[in-house]
Design an enzyme around this catalytic site. Sequence first.
Site, mmCIF file in Angstrom:
data_model
loop_
_atom_site.group_PDB
_atom_site.id
_atom_site.type_symbol
_atom_site.label_atom_id
_atom_site.label_comp_id
_atom_site.label_asym_id
_atom_site.label_seq_id
_atom_site.Cartn_x
_atom_site.Cartn_y
_atom_site.Cartn_z
ATOM 1 N N GLY A 12 0.883 -1.173 0.000
ATOM 2 C CA GLY A 12 0.000 0.000 0.000
ATOM 3 C C GLY A 12 0.905 1.202 0.000
ATOM 4 C CB CYS A 13 2.121 3.256 -1.836
ATOM 5 S SG CYS A 13 2.064 1.608 -2.446
ATOM 6 C CB ALA A 14 2.065 8.102 -0.105
ATOM 7 N N GLY A 183 5.765 6.553 -2.239
ATOM 8 C CA GLY A 183 6.299 5.977 -1.010
ATOM 9 C C GLY A 183 5.638 4.633 -0.818
#
Lengths: 364, 242, 501
Positions: A12-14, A183
């Site tokens: 999962g991320c930004a 990220g």
Amino acid sequence: MKKEGEIRILAGCAVAGIISKSGGKINGGEIVKILSVMRDRSNGLGGGFAGYGIYPEYKDYYALHVFYDSRDAKYVFEKLLEESFDIINLSKIPTKKIPEITNEPLIWRYFVYPLPTRLADSQSDEREFVARFVLKTNSEVAGAQIFSSGKNMGVFKAVGYPEDVGRFYLLDEYEGYCFTGHGRYPTNSPGWWGGAHPFALLDYTTVHNGEISSYDTNRQSMEMQGYKCTLKTDTEVITYMVDYLNRKVGLDMSEIAGIFAAPFWKTIEAMPKDRRKVATYLRQTFPSELITGPFSIIVGFTGGVMALNDRLKLRSMIVAEKGDRVYISSEEAAVRMVEPALDSVYSPMGGEAVVIRVNNADAL
Amino acid sequence: MEKQIINCSSLSSKEINSLLRVPRTSNVALTGILGQRFIGSGMKDIDVEISGTPGNALGAYLDGGKISVKGNAQDAVGDTMNEGNIIIHGSVGDALGYSMRGGKIYVKENSGYRTGVHIKEYADKKPLIVIGGKTGSFLGEYLAGGTIVVLGLGIDGTVAGNFTGTGMHGGVIYLRTDVLPPNLPKQVSVFDAGKDDIFYLESLLSEYFALFNLKPEEILSSHFFVLRPNARNPYKQLYVLN
Amino acid sequence: MPVNFIYPSFEIVRNDTRCTVCGVCVAQCSNGVHRFNDSRSRILSDESQCVNCHRCVATCPERALKIVRSDDCFRDNFNWSQKTIKELYLQAGSGGVLLSSMGNPEEYPTYFDRILLNASQVTNPSIDPLREPMETRVFLGGKPDKIERNPNGSLIINTPVYLPLKIPVMFSAMSYGSISYNAHEALAKASKELGIYYNTGEGGLYKDFYEYGKNTIVQVASGRFGVQTEYFSNAAAIEIKIGQGAKPGIGGHLPGEKVKAAISETRMIPEGTDAISPAPHHDIYSIEDLRQLVFSIKEAVDYKKPVIVKVAAVHNVAAIASGIARSGADIIAIDGYRGGTGAAPTRIRDNVGIPIEPALSSVDMRLREEGIRNRVSLVVAGSVRNSADLVKAIALGADAVYIGTAALLAMGCHLCRSCHSGKCNWGIATQNDKLVSRLHAETAKERLVNLITAWKRELQEMMGGMGINSVEALKGNRLMLRGIGMTEKELEILGIMHAGE
């Protein structure tokens, strides 16, 4: 423990992106700053950036960024490179030693152009030639990975928090008309820099937040078209699908969005006749390119970006404008960190592609 | 009482919340907020005014007191809120008031997807969400109780998105518009608001109108749709015992 | 003194305290098993005629009857089982080829039962199909090679002919002749209501069913029964039958007694004559002949309807499928060795052909390796028994499935495997008017609609569990499958990993 690519690692991320509609210069430090605000969305196991317009002096050459596990891999790769390309310039990518980034591979950069005789022999255009070379290297040359391969653009990525990755690569020493950043929060420790985002092929880069349940269906379709999914990541297959649908099939970005995030049949049936026919056609002709599962992607290409959410909008994304700049981000606060006063902020709808192009793209 | 101003630009979420937990008899203004998460989580007796853009999960599990934001907020505001008021002088992101069971959330402008999912009411606890502008898809998904009002001020066309009220089995949704959102599920019944409904809304929304300086007469004289669940237990899948 | 080599397999157990001697069983059994004694005070049962079709059991108002396996036995012998010995006795007594009905009942591995499905948690949410869209619509047919645009840049809709389906399930080929008029009526009506298709089999299309043409796939088999222009014009698609799973390599035979008036009219052959479908099409001896037949049909329908080619799953089915994909077919149907039939030689049915799971996998993988998977859709059969089999088939690469036995069961069949006798007590596999009238077409149609509707809901639940809300993202999605109790080789052929990997 299996390496990334031997098994599939979920994450999962930004994500974030900045583009200047007038083609004006943005400093690489700004995208780093935006991602640093979203630190909670990552876990330090991957960060990366893509910059467009960053190599104006070499803009007619393909900028290959390569990771090597060992000197031997470099030796083997450079021999293959020489056989097919004219190498104009080569060097290590400048980096800064910081305690937060460790275990780095060898990181090199080459400005190249296909050798005319080899290009003629291959009976393909230069982009196909380069793409094939990249795919072949990444699946056959052990220990070497070409992680960026476009003209006048480049990807910088590593295992670490994005703000640390940005410092490591001295990103504030680059300027371009567009940057995207990522990220990562994988649920496994990959230990392999290649798995970080963005994933790149030619000038297409993808940063992605989410996990796609259609992965294997997408992968099989791309492998039939000649792509090799060596990393087994969602971002890899999405980038290949963009390359295939845009460069090989000839669809534009909003048509591609209509395939990735195809509207539900109920929605299609309520459309006016012409739109309905096209939406049905796209969905019926490219069913294995439909992406299911939550996703938020920012796709970069020469002269623009496309931001897209899945049809149920299960991941967050905002688009904000200030003057000639457009900001895309998983969180609004991140944008306000670099631009406190925005002209407008909105959230695109699920399945609604936001395509932003630089005004005089030809001059790039 | 004097408002205590705290600059938070170099403070983390944890540090801000520690400050807020110190018992106060005065109210607090937090400035320089940019992305810090979980502000006011699980708190009771606070009165906080925020300048900047708070991060996700603002006022999660709030159990009393008041939080107001001078600007936009992000996702998961008022997650599982039990009591208290959250006031946003701007727009909010997705998943507003998830599983709320009490208290009030007032949003001046728009809200995103999945607003008011699985809100419940019990005994005298009747949660309320009021959105001044429009909202995205999946409004009131799995609604079990409580009230959601979407006013559509300054909005042309429909004020809610697809799959409004999907899974609704309690509570009520009021939409101030002439255009119903598309694809309403079979389990949702739609009525035109009558005099009694408007009378009820007048008292329900009086606090909201005062907060944002709105004129009740104009707003309440427009058309409202009232959405209620169709039956007590409308989601029976046809099962056969094996 | 006659010697009985064949002892009955079943015994009829009548509970005399419950039996009221009402005589329903006497009237219902078409095999003459039950009869009154002379004084009509008792009912006697001759188990030598019993085929275990359960008609008497199901119709007895007192539930006084049950059929049990006879426990008369030969001495235990792993190699020479009771069944093996009996079959030998039958042949010694007749000199004939053993003939059976329905699909292979022997104990071979069923791969569907050794495949497990995924569900999403945390990193990818599952979806609730009752409340969120869950799409099961598919299109069968090839995809265009490339996109084309008008001068103004808009896309030209160049989709080749296709069949739209609301659910990826169709009713498999069962000819009018092997099954009854009422059964066909039920299948036709159910297909229309469900938005799917049924297949006429090689028996032609009876004129009463022309109104369901939009949901009808007509079959062109080697006997070309009933094949004339109205046959084509009243169909949604045309299927060329090269083979079927139950009897790969051999043809079909409908005995003259079954060729009554309506069948004679439909097949366009004289009443009472045998209807023989030769083994190969006697005008297809090589792949280019197939291509010629495919295009002859396409020309006859002016390219307006898709052409399906149906083959049995045999050892080199992947290569065969590759050839068919290059011969102009729009859809390839593959029938595994468990496929049903009205009548087939037992040895062929039980020993020839391969299971549909590895067949499907190898065809799907081969077509993708050759880069031609998008030219055709794949439909599989033999045997898909429930919605879990359906999900697994799609994840292994199928676009849709055909169901035969499952549809017959829904209509009342009890798998007694005596179809070849023509005395089906349930009115399905018979042409005897009295027996056929026992099958109420409306009721049978309801039951078919119920079955497919239930499967659709289960399909949606399973897809939702995997986090997939449109069935096209399930197709070929092998990462959603894991094998259990399979060898490396089996996993490799199916293209899936083992549970735990």
